[in-house]
Design a protein around this motif. Structure first.
Motif, short mmCIF file in Angstrom:
data_model
loop_
_atom_site.label_atom_id
_atom_site.label_comp_id
_atom_site.label_asym_id
_atom_site.label_seq_id
_atom_site.Cartn_x
_atom_site.Cartn_y
_atom_site.Cartn_z
N THR A 30 0.82 -1.21 0.00
CA THR A 30 0.00 0.00 0.00
C THR A 30 0.86 1.27 0.00
N ARG A 31 2.17 1.15 0.04
CA ARG A 31 3.03 2.33 0.09
C ARG A 31 2.76 3.33 -1.05
N PRO A 32 2.62 2.88 -2.30
CA PRO A 32 2.32 3.87 -3.35
C PRO A 32 1.03 4.66 -3.07
N GLN A 33 0.04 3.98 -2.49
CA GLN A 33 -1.21 4.68 -2.17
C GLN A 33 -0.99 5.70 -1.06
N TRP A 34 -0.20 5.33 -0.05
CA TRP A 34 0.11 6.29 1.01
C TRP A 34 0.86 7.49 0.44
N GLY A 35 1.82 7.21 -0.44
CA GLY A 35 2.57 8.30 -1.05
C GLY A 35 1.69 9.20 -1.89
N PHE A 36 0.77 8.59 -2.63
CA PHE A 36 -0.16 9.36 -3.45
C PHE A 36 -1.04 10.25 -2.57
N ARG A 37 -1.50 9.70 -1.45
CA ARG A 37 -2.35 10.49 -0.55
C ARG A 37 -1.57 11.66 0.05
N SER A 38 -0.31 11.43 0.40
CA SER A 38 0.47 12.52 0.98
C SER A 38 0.82 13.56 -0.08
N ASN A 67 -0.57 17.95 4.30
CA ASN A 67 -0.30 17.61 5.69
C ASN A 67 0.30 16.20 5.83
N ARG A 68 1.53 16.06 5.34
CA ARG A 68 2.21 14.77 5.49
C ARG A 68 2.46 14.46 6.96
N THR A 69 2.53 15.50 7.79
CA THR A 69 2.84 15.31 9.21
C THR A 69 1.83 14.39 9.89
N ARG A 70 0.55 14.54 9.56
CA ARG A 70 -0.47 13.71 10.22
C ARG A 70 -0.30 12.24 9.87
N TRP A 71 0.13 11.97 8.62
CA TRP A 71 0.36 10.58 8.23
C TRP A 71 1.58 10.01 8.95
N ILE A 72 2.61 10.83 9.14
CA ILE A 72 3.81 10.38 9.83
C ILE A 72 3.50 10.02 11.28
N ALA A 95 2.44 3.98 6.15
CA ALA A 95 1.92 5.35 6.26
C ALA A 95 2.99 6.32 6.74
N SER A 96 3.69 5.96 7.79
CA SER A 96 4.67 6.88 8.39
C SER A 96 5.94 6.98 7.55
N GLY A 97 6.49 5.83 7.17
CA GLY A 97 7.76 5.83 6.45
C GLY A 97 7.68 6.47 5.08
N THR A 98 6.63 6.14 4.32
CA THR A 98 6.49 6.70 2.98
C THR A 98 6.28 8.21 3.02
N SER A 99 5.43 8.67 3.92
CA SER A 99 5.17 10.11 4.04
C SER A 99 6.42 10.86 4.48
N LEU A 100 7.21 10.25 5.37
CA LEU A 100 8.44 10.88 5.82
C LEU A 100 9.43 11.04 4.67
N LEU A 101 9.61 9.99 3.88
CA LEU A 101 10.55 10.05 2.76
C LEU A 101 10.08 11.03 1.70
N ALA A 110 9.89 15.31 16.96
CA ALA A 110 10.76 15.43 15.79
C ALA A 110 10.10 16.18 14.64
N VAL A 111 8.82 15.91 14.37
CA VAL A 111 8.19 16.46 13.16
C VAL A 111 7.39 17.73 13.39
N TRP A 112 7.11 18.05 14.64
CA TRP A 112 6.18 19.15 14.91
C TRP A 112 6.67 20.48 14.34
N GLY A 113 5.87 21.07 13.48
CA GLY A 113 6.14 22.39 12.94
C GLY A 113 7.05 22.44 11.73
N ILE A 114 7.70 21.33 11.35
CA ILE A 114 8.65 21.37 10.24
C ILE A 114 7.94 21.60 8.91
N GLU A 115 6.89 20.85 8.65
CA GLU A 115 6.23 20.94 7.34
C GLU A 115 5.67 22.34 7.10
N ALA A 116 5.16 22.98 8.15
CA ALA A 116 4.57 24.31 8.00
C ALA A 116 5.61 25.37 7.63
#
Length: 427
Positions: A57-65, A70-75, A120-126, A190-196
């Motif tokens: 399902t990784r391609p689907q998670w990547g597509f959604r992100s 908001n990739r942060t929520r998936w991570i 969900a977490s790994g794909t969105s992070l990358l 670790a991720v809080w506030g970075i994406e914004a």
């Protein structure tokens, strides 16, 4: 605004958290099922293959992100699912001792959750890393984040190995519970506030997922690299589920000792990655192709020697050779990872998440296939009255041959471009 070095390092902490949970399920819990519970090696092999299979399902998670923002929520959400699955897997091992079918059912659910969480977490992070890192920093960013993942794996395996002696089910649950809570807290911090604070925004996606994925597969670079990832990762993961049982059955090591051995192997991976990062980025020595080939051939040699010492009973050489195996694995892996980071932004529509998902799915399928195949071969040979050393040794030799095949493929598809450029031939 692109990622700063500090922000890259913070995202690397998420990779460390992912590795901390996964290493418990693929090493410690696997060994407990095979050695302490005397279950067939294929059982944990099937469970691990399940969690890798769900990562299709990784391609689907990547597509959604890519398209949902908001990739942060998936991570963060993926990490919580992963942590819950890791603790559930430990509970499953304990339950297997008293109620086989209830323990198996819980284990299936837990490993399914692990697959969903990693996907969900790994794909969105990358995808976040690939889309927000400046091009001239991608090589170093790949090295930093994977070094931190390997550090998390090695540290967790080493600490848990020391704490798990003497082994008891209650102690196992306590340790895994602490690790699960810790990785969730670490991920949020670790991720809080970075994406914004970055300029990367989700790309509008006019095509449906299936059509977009088909277009990516038609890209020669993406297709060639996907095939290489599958072959090389099959070799990389084939010993994952059998190394600790091998050390326990052939050399008589305790659960704590074999968990520590896994930590030493990943310590070798860390050093191998660090060496390539320093030589390539600091001293500008070597090409992607050269480091991949050297890592594959070195891994081949280490595996052949591990097979030999098992047959001869030379326990004194086990730790040095396992560390050497990790070292050469790290050399090969960091170059492949850097190439993945660079290629994620190439091609149509710059669908970083979808491309990372495709390659993540190829890696997951290879990991599940390789781990399950290795465990199944060991079981078949042991049933055929082969000795433990000969059964495990045969798998190590097969894995060595696959590393040679991966090196030959790297010679064909990869250029001699310096590692900083991370180019792959395919057009």
């Amino acid at each position: 605004m692109t990622l700063s070095w500090l922000q890259i390092a913070r995202l690397g902490l998420v990779q460390a958290a992912l590795g901390a949970i996964v290493v418990l399920t693929t090493s410690t819990l696997n060994r407990l099922m095979v050695v302490e519970l005397a279950l067939p090696a294929v059982l944990p092999g099937l469970l691990v293959a399940l969690h890798y299979g769900i990562q299709l399902t990784r391609p689907q998670w990547g597509f959604r992100s890519d398209t949902g923002g908001n990739r942060t929520r998936w991570i963060i959400g993926g990490m919580f699912i992963l942590a819950l699955g890791g603790f559930g897997a430990a509970c499953g091992v304990v339950l297997l001792q008293s109620s086989y079918w209830a323990g198996l059912a819980l284990s299936v659910l837990a490993y399914a959750a692990i697959g969903l969480g990693v996907g969900a977490s790994g794909t969105s992070l990358l995808a976040l890393l690939a889309s927000t890192t400046a091009p001239h920093r991608r090589a170093a960013a790949a090295t930093i984040t994977w070094l931190m993942m390997i550090f998390g794996i090695a540290m967790t395996a080493g600490v848990v190995g020391a704490m798990l002696h003497p082994y008891s089910p209650a102690l196992l649950l306590k340790i895994v519970g602490i690790v699960s809570i810790a990785v969730c807290v670490l991920t949020i911090v670790a991720v809080w506030g970075i994406e914004a604070r970055t300029t990367a925004l989700p790309q509008p996606e006019a095509l449906p997922f299936r059509q977009g994925l088909t277009e990516i597969w038609q890209e020669p670079r993406a297709r060639a690299f996907t095939i290489f990832v599958f072959l090389s990762m099959t070799a990389y993961f084939m010993q994952e589920l059998i190394l600790e049982p091998f050390a326990g059955l052939v050399f008589g090591l305790t659960p704590g000792q074999t968990t520590s051995l896994s930590g030493m192997q990943n310590g070798g991976v860390f050093v191998g990655m660090l060496l390539v990062g320093i030589m390539a980025t600091g001293f500008k020595r070597g090409s992607l192709r050269a480091w991949v080939i050297a890592g594959c051939l070195g891994s081949c040699a280490a595996l052949c020697l591990i097979s030999l010492i098992g047959t001869l009973g030379l326990v004194a050489f086990l730790i040095p050779l396992v560390v050497a195996l990790g070292f050469f694995n790290g050399m090969f892996a960091v170059a492949a990872i850097g190439s993945m980071m660079a290629l994620a932004g190439e091609g149509r529509h710059r669908r970083e998440g979808t491309r990372m998902g495709l390659w993540g799915a190829a890696q997951a399928v290879a990991a599940g296939f390789g781990g399950l195949t290795g465990a199944a071969i060991v079981d078949v040979l042991r049933l055929a009255q082969f000795g433990d050393a000969q059964a495990f040794g045969a798998v190590f030799v097969i894995e060595a041959a696959l590393f040679v095949a991966a090196a030959l493929m790297a010679m064909r598809i990869m250029t001699r471009t310096p590692l900083q450029s991370y180019a792959v031939a395919g057009e």
